[in-house]
Write a protein that holds these residues in place. Structure first.
Motif, mmCIF file in Angstrom:
data_model
loop_
_atom_site.group_PDB
_atom_site.id
_atom_site.type_symbol
_atom_site.label_atom_id
_atom_site.label_comp_id
_atom_site.label_asym_id
_atom_site.label_seq_id
_atom_site.Cartn_x
_atom_site.Cartn_y
_atom_site.Cartn_z
ATOM 1 N N ARG A 1 -13.693 -1.666 -6.199
ATOM 2 C CA ARG A 1 -13.465 -0.614 -7.264
ATOM 3 C C ARG A 1 -12.186 0.342 -6.839
ATOM 4 N N ALA A 2 -12.132 0.708 -5.508
ATOM 5 C CA ALA A 2 -11.116 1.539 -4.890
ATOM 6 C C ALA A 2 -10.005 0.746 -4.748
ATOM 7 N N ALA A 3 -10.153 -0.551 -4.424
ATOM 8 C CA ALA A 3 -9.135 -1.261 -3.978
ATOM 9 C C ALA A 3 -8.044 -1.514 -5.267
ATOM 10 N N GLY A 4 -8.604 -1.397 -6.354
ATOM 11 C CA GLY A 4 -7.733 -1.751 -7.565
ATOM 12 C C GLY A 4 -6.809 -0.382 -8.188
ATOM 13 N N LYS A 5 -7.246 0.619 -7.442
ATOM 14 C CA LYS A 5 -6.618 1.961 -8.108
ATOM 15 C C LYS A 5 -5.015 2.216 -7.598
ATOM 16 N N GLU A 6 -4.451 2.633 -8.617
ATOM 17 C CA GLU A 6 -2.874 2.951 -8.275
ATOM 18 C C GLU A 6 -2.938 3.891 -7.468
ATOM 19 N N ASN A 7 -1.790 3.898 -6.643
ATOM 20 C CA ASN A 7 -1.607 4.877 -5.809
ATOM 21 C C ASN A 7 -0.363 4.860 -4.904
ATOM 22 N N ALA A 8 0.159 5.685 -4.325
ATOM 23 C CA ALA A 8 1.651 5.766 -3.856
ATOM 24 C C ALA A 8 1.653 5.069 -2.474
ATOM 25 N N ASP A 9 0.389 4.972 -1.733
ATOM 26 C CA ASP A 9 0.475 3.989 -0.761
ATOM 27 C C ASP A 9 0.241 2.723 -1.164
ATOM 28 N N THR A 10 1.168 1.931 -0.646
ATOM 29 C CA THR A 10 1.315 0.520 -1.008
ATOM 30 C C THR A 10 0.790 -0.482 0.035
ATOM 31 N N SER A 11 0.028 -0.040 1.037
ATOM 32 C CA SER A 11 -0.750 -0.735 2.133
ATOM 33 C C SER A 11 -1.778 -1.665 1.599
ATOM 34 N N SER A 12 -1.946 -3.173 1.922
ATOM 35 C CA SER A 12 -2.741 -3.829 1.535
ATOM 36 C C SER A 12 -4.138 -3.534 2.313
ATOM 37 N N ASN A 13 -5.132 -4.026 1.979
ATOM 38 C CA ASN A 13 -6.392 -3.980 2.772
ATOM 39 C C ASN A 13 -6.231 -4.760 3.915
ATOM 40 N N TRP A 14 -5.493 -5.740 4.177
ATOM 41 C CA TRP A 14 -5.297 -6.693 5.279
ATOM 42 C C TRP A 14 -4.623 -5.661 6.305
ATOM 43 N N ASP A 15 -3.553 -4.835 5.700
ATOM 44 C CA ASP A 15 -2.688 -4.167 6.533
ATOM 45 C C ASP A 15 -3.450 -3.005 7.320
ATOM 46 N N LEU A 16 -4.507 -2.437 6.514
ATOM 47 C CA LEU A 16 -5.367 -1.622 7.032
ATOM 48 C C LEU A 16 -6.305 -2.142 8.073
ATOM 49 N N VAL A 17 -6.716 -3.228 7.998
ATOM 50 C CA VAL A 17 -7.522 -3.768 8.896
ATOM 51 C C VAL A 17 -6.705 -4.231 10.246
ATOM 52 N N VAL A 18 -5.694 -4.817 10.065
ATOM 53 C CA VAL A 18 -4.831 -5.098 11.295
ATOM 54 C C VAL A 18 -4.410 -3.875 11.898
ATOM 55 N N ALA A 19 -4.057 -2.822 11.087
ATOM 56 C CA ALA A 19 -3.450 -1.574 11.834
ATOM 57 C C ALA A 19 -4.577 -0.975 12.750
#
Length: 328
Positions: free
Chosen positions: A19-37
């Motif tokens: 549910r959270a992944a679909g919310k609009e937010n100023a942060d444009t990082s993808s879930n993949w970005d978060l995992v890699v970082a």
């Protein structure tokens, strides 16, 4: 009971994330970005602070009763480091590095992914920012700690064992097979109650301190009042970790001592590891001071640990966004 409780936390977080992944937010990082970082920051941090981690574990496992008049084997950062170098060589400071790298790799990915997605799910619910930071941080810590706990236990056991013929486990695969054969699946989760019990308030306090501190430093940097050359994340991370670590250190010590219980308890370098059932046992034997063995090294480790983690996380995240042409 403990495993069911921890599993419940993971299940709730998993329900929240989509549910959270679909919310609009100023942060444009993808879930993949978060995992890699998160993964890169974890591996980088572990490589740098590994010696401090081994020293801290040795100090935490050392039981020294109030009535004991002899000096303990390990006494502080410098003496403990020198003893390990003299008796085990420089590689002794990196014992348990493989399971530790796996721990930091998976922990970093799980932590940052869970934190960001849960934080997004709380946006718009009328909860103030500090409360969001605390809840998201605590939940992220709990999920990451439970998922990666077997690696944490393996890291501790490798750091506590001797070298050469004194080794209990000859390799990571051997350790997994041995623990499973002699202790079963519960053997990989010894001390998990203290682990999850520690990380919830720790991560909650960490992110609740980190976010406003970074915002403060960024705001004043932009105004020209301070000059950290863009390292606001590192400074805020180090400060937040020091604050949070002090508050929950006794639970960290208890977790380490519970992790080396079982059939191999008397085979580690420190032969006097007692049978522990929790905080009361330590206080009765060693006094309140016994709950804080290794705190100094832990605090020395805490600041660079979190500073490197948060700095490398932000750097990798920006690099990934820049690589795909995202300037926001």
């Amino acid at each position: 009971m403990t495993l069911r409780f921890c599993a419940r936390i993971v299940w709730i977080a998993a329900r929240v994330m989509p549910r959270a992944a679909g919310k609009e937010n100023a942060d444009t990082s993808s879930n993949w970005d978060l995992v890699v970082a998160g993964s890169v920051s974890g591996v980088t941090t572990r490589f740098v602070i590994a010696p401090l981690d081994v020293v801290k574990i040795r100090l935490q496992l050392q039981s020294h009763a109030r009535s004991d008049t002899t000096l303990p084997v390990y006494r502080g950062l410098v003496q403990t480091t020198a003893t390990i170098l003299r008796e085990e060589g420089i590689t002794g400071l990196w014992k348990g590095n493989i399971p530790a790298e796996l721990l930091y790799l998976t922990y970093g990915a799980a932590q940052f992914y869970t934190y960001r997605t849960i934080h997004l799910s709380l946006t718009g619910l009328g909860i103030n920012r500090s409360a969001q930071d605390f809840v998201a941080g605590g939940a992220a810590g709990a999920v990451a700690a439970f998922v990666t706990y077997p690696f944490d236990l393996l890291r501790t056991r490798f750091a506590a064992q001797g070298s050469g013929d004194l080794r209990i486990y000859t390799s990571l695969a051997n350790a997994v097979r041995t623990i499973y054969a002699k202790e079963g699946v519960p053997g990989f989760f010894r001390g998990v109650t203290a682990g999850v019990g520690q990380v919830i308030p720790y991560m909650g306090l960490f992110f609740a301190t980190y976010e406003p501190t970074r915002a403060f430093l960024t705001r004043h940097n932009e105004a020209g009042a301070l000059s950290f050359s863009g390292y606001e994340s590192a400074v805020a991370g180090g400060f937040a970790s020091t604050v949070a670590k002090t508050g929950v250190f006794p639970l960290d010590l208890i977790r380490k001592r519970l992790q080396v219980q079982g059939p191999t308890r008397e085979k580690y370098l420190q032969k006097d590891i007692a049978v522990y059932e929790g905080m009361r046992t330590i206080v009765q034997r060693e006094g309140i001071r016994g709950l804080y063995r290794g705190l100094g090294v832990s605090l020395i480790k805490a600041a660079p640990n979190s500073a490197i983690t948060m700095w490398s996380y932000e750097v990798v995240l920006r690099a990934l966004k820049s690589a795909r042409g995202d300037k926001r």
